[in-house]
Motif scaffolding. Structure first.
Motif, short mmCIF file in Angstrom:
data_model
loop_
_atom_site.label_atom_id
_atom_site.label_comp_id
_atom_site.label_asym_id
_atom_site.label_seq_id
_atom_site.Cartn_x
_atom_site.Cartn_y
_atom_site.Cartn_z
N MET A 1 0.84 -1.19 0.00
CA MET A 1 0.00 0.00 0.00
C MET A 1 0.88 1.25 0.00
SD MET A 1 -2.80 1.24 2.85
CE MET A 1 -3.95 -0.06 2.41
N PRO A 2 0.57 2.24 -0.84
CA PRO A 2 1.38 3.46 -0.85
C PRO A 2 1.16 4.29 0.41
CG PRO A 2 -0.53 3.69 -2.30
CD PRO A 2 -0.51 2.26 -1.85
N LEU A 3 2.10 5.19 0.64
CA LEU A 3 2.02 6.13 1.75
C LEU A 3 1.84 7.52 1.16
CD1 LEU A 3 2.47 7.04 4.75
CD2 LEU A 3 4.91 7.09 4.20
N TYR A 4 0.74 8.19 1.50
CA TYR A 4 0.54 9.53 0.97
C TYR A 4 -0.54 10.27 1.75
CZ TYR A 4 -3.66 7.74 -1.45
OH TYR A 4 -4.88 7.18 -1.74
N LEU A 5 -0.45 11.59 1.71
CA LEU A 5 -1.49 12.45 2.25
C LEU A 5 -2.61 12.59 1.23
CD1 LEU A 5 0.53 15.36 3.88
CD2 LEU A 5 -1.42 14.25 4.96
N ASN A 6 -3.84 12.33 1.63
CA ASN A 6 -4.94 12.58 0.69
C ASN A 6 -5.82 13.76 1.12
OD1 ASN A 6 -6.81 11.61 2.58
ND2 ASN A 6 -6.95 9.59 1.63
N ARG A 7 -5.46 14.35 2.26
CA ARG A 7 -6.07 15.63 2.63
C ARG A 7 -5.14 16.35 3.58
NH1 ARG A 7 -11.56 15.33 5.57
NH2 ARG A 7 -10.28 15.32 7.45
N LEU A 8 -4.94 17.63 3.34
CA LEU A 8 -4.12 18.46 4.22
C LEU A 8 -4.87 19.76 4.48
CD1 LEU A 8 -1.37 19.04 5.66
CD2 LEU A 8 -0.64 20.13 3.52
N THR A 9 -5.08 20.08 5.76
CA THR A 9 -5.79 21.29 6.14
C THR A 9 -4.95 22.08 7.13
OG1 THR A 9 -7.92 20.17 5.88
CG2 THR A 9 -7.92 22.23 7.10
N LEU A 10 -4.77 23.37 6.85
CA LEU A 10 -4.00 24.25 7.72
C LEU A 10 -4.89 25.38 8.22
CD1 LEU A 10 -1.81 22.84 5.86
CD2 LEU A 10 -0.50 24.94 6.04
N PRO A 80 0.63 2.03 5.43
CA PRO A 80 0.54 0.56 5.39
C PRO A 80 -0.39 -0.01 6.46
CG PRO A 80 2.80 1.24 5.05
CD PRO A 80 2.03 2.48 5.42
N GLU A 81 -0.66 0.76 7.52
CA GLU A 81 -1.60 0.32 8.57
C GLU A 81 -3.02 0.82 8.33
OE1 GLU A 81 -0.39 0.77 12.62
OE2 GLU A 81 1.72 0.36 12.18
N GLY A 82 -3.28 1.43 7.18
CA GLY A 82 -4.60 1.94 6.87
C GLY A 82 -4.67 3.46 7.01
N LEU A 83 -5.86 4.00 6.81
CA LEU A 83 -6.07 5.45 6.85
C LEU A 83 -5.94 5.97 8.27
CD1 LEU A 83 -6.87 7.88 5.05
CD2 LEU A 83 -9.25 7.44 5.73
N GLN A 84 -5.13 7.02 8.44
CA GLN A 84 -4.89 7.61 9.76
C GLN A 84 -5.24 9.09 9.72
OE1 GLN A 84 -3.80 5.54 12.21
NE2 GLN A 84 -3.51 3.83 10.77
N ASP A 85 -5.99 9.53 10.72
CA ASP A 85 -6.32 10.95 10.88
C ASP A 85 -5.33 11.53 11.89
OD1 ASP A 85 -7.37 13.44 11.35
OD2 ASP A 85 -9.44 12.77 11.56
N ILE A 86 -4.42 12.36 11.41
CA ILE A 86 -3.33 12.89 12.25
C ILE A 86 -3.47 14.40 12.34
CG2 ILE A 86 -0.83 13.07 12.56
CD1 ILE A 86 -0.53 10.50 10.94
N LEU A 110 4.32 8.55 15.41
CA LEU A 110 4.40 9.12 14.06
C LEU A 110 5.44 8.38 13.23
CD1 LEU A 110 4.37 12.99 14.72
CD2 LEU A 110 2.54 11.63 13.68
N GLY A 111 6.59 8.11 13.84
CA GLY A 111 7.66 7.42 13.12
C GLY A 111 7.30 6.01 12.73
N GLU A 112 6.36 5.41 13.44
CA GLU A 112 5.92 4.05 13.10
C GLU A 112 4.94 4.06 11.93
OE1 GLU A 112 4.29 2.82 16.79
OE2 GLU A 112 6.23 2.41 17.74
N LEU A 113 4.20 5.17 11.77
CA LEU A 113 3.15 5.23 10.76
C LEU A 113 3.59 5.90 9.47
CD1 LEU A 113 0.12 6.33 12.99
CD2 LEU A 113 0.45 4.09 11.93
#
Length: 369
Positions: A1-10, A80-86, A110-113
């Motif tokens: 599974m790729p690792l990427y941001l699919n939403r970023l809010t500031l 790789p662990e699924g969708l995460q809300d950070i 954070l470093g694990e995800l």
């Protein structure tokens, strides 16, 4: 599974009053005039990695002025662990708080995800400036492989600060030093081992790749003398160096005195003696090698942040860089003053124009080139 941001809010972050992006897994191009806020956006992305972000700024420095109300950064991250809300938040200069899936979380998590690598214009002089910058660069690479490296380093630095305080106060009773030196020896040995293992992974990733960017031979050296590698050897070194350290008022041996020595492998020339263009190419090579190694270790390519990288490369090198990023499958966030710097990427990337206005920054999605 790729690792990427699919939403970023500031919200109230640096120059951004409120910005929301919904990128996909492809590379992200942010372009606009100097000062529009492009680097501020990728700084927000750098917070998804353990530490203080790519600028090493305090939480207070990240707040939007003149309001200084505090700030918030939120992202949905495919991992790789699924969708995460950070989410990250700081209220009126208070220390940054981290929440993962709406629960308080430690930096180590954070470093694990998530893995995030970056290359900034300020790093262009890495090979010719002081050892501190190279050590920080090495530790960022090491942290990408070993998420516990940051906590171990903090424990070592805390004990060293206490030891340095004793040295400055000219305390000579050995009993005051033994416990601190034992802790420094234990954690210092782990720091050294982690760094060496990280360099081994980088070397392997460079050897296995065919690329237009030159390989670098890297060695971990001590700024003075040799580095004791085991905890027992370090403990003895601290004890034997105590009188010398008392005269200096600080600790003169240990992993905090390490340096990263680089050589342009094909030419056998030290990186410090290479041309400016060669030094930049070596840095890019290391970032790419780090990313390739993480695919093997982590199971997904890292998020890569490349600030103004295209402006310092000719067309052939730009094309080679974009091809390698695309082959990796990494979501690389790249900034530049205009879309023409990314022509070679074409539809392989997504494009956002960053515009500064009197009321804040606007980030607008644009069609591919």
């Amino acid at each position: 599974m790729p690792l990427y941001l699919n939403r970023l809010t500031l919200s109230h972050f640096r120059s951004h009053l409120h910005v929301s992006l919904e990128p996909d897994a492809r590379p992200v191009v942010l372009y606009g005039l100097n000062g529009a806020g492009k680097t501020n956006l990728i700084e927000a992305v750098s917070l998804f990695s353990p530490g203080r972000g790519m600028r090493r700024a305090s939480a207070q420095d990240m707040t939007r002025r003149p309001e200084a109300l505090g700030w918030k950064v939120n992202g949905l991250v495919e991992t790789p662990e699924g969708l995460q809300d950070i989410a990250f938040q700081s209220e009126q200069g208070a220390p940054r708080q981290v929440r993962i899936n709406d629960k308080p979380a430690a930096q180590t998590r954070l470093g694990e995800l998530v893995r995030v690598l970056w290359l900034l214009p300020s790093m262009d002089r890495l090979w010719i400036e002081g050892a501190e910058g190279r050590r920080r660069f090495l530790d960022r690479m090491t942290l990408s492989f070993f998420p516990n490296h940051g906590d171990v380093s903090l424990t070592y630095e805390k004990a060293m600060r206490e030891r340095n305080r004793l040295l400055k106060d000219q305390v000579r009773d050995p009993m005051w030093y033994k416990a601190l030196e034992a802790q420094m020896a234990q954690t210092g040995a782990v720091i050294h081992a982690n760094r060496q293992r990280a360099l081994d992974r980088i070397a392997e990733a460079q050897d296995q790749a065919s690329t237009q960017f030159p390989a670098a031979q890297l060695d971990l050296v001590q700024t003075e003398g040799t580095m004791p590698e085991t905890a027992d050897d370090l403990r003895v070194a601290f004890e034997e160096s105590r009188f010398r350290d008392l005269a200096a008022g600080r600790t003169l041996v240990g992993p905090h005195r390490a340096d990263l020595y680089g050589v342009f492998a094909a030419k056998g020339v030290p990186a410090a003696d290479s041309s400016t263009g060669e030094q930049k190419a070596l840095l890019i090579s290391l970032v790419l090698a780090n990313a390739r190694a993480l695919v093997k270790d982590f199971g997904a390519p890292p998020i890569v942040l490349l600030d103004e990288v295209a402006a310092h490369l000719d067309a052939s090198r730009r094309s080679a860089l974009y091809d390698e990023i695309s082959a990796l499958g990494a979501q690389a966030w790249m900034t530049g003053t205009g879309p023409e710097l990314f022509t070679e990427l074409g539809s392989r990337a997504q494009y956002f124009e960053v515009t500064e206005t009197s009321t804040g920054t606007i980030v607008s999605a644009r069609d591919g080139l």
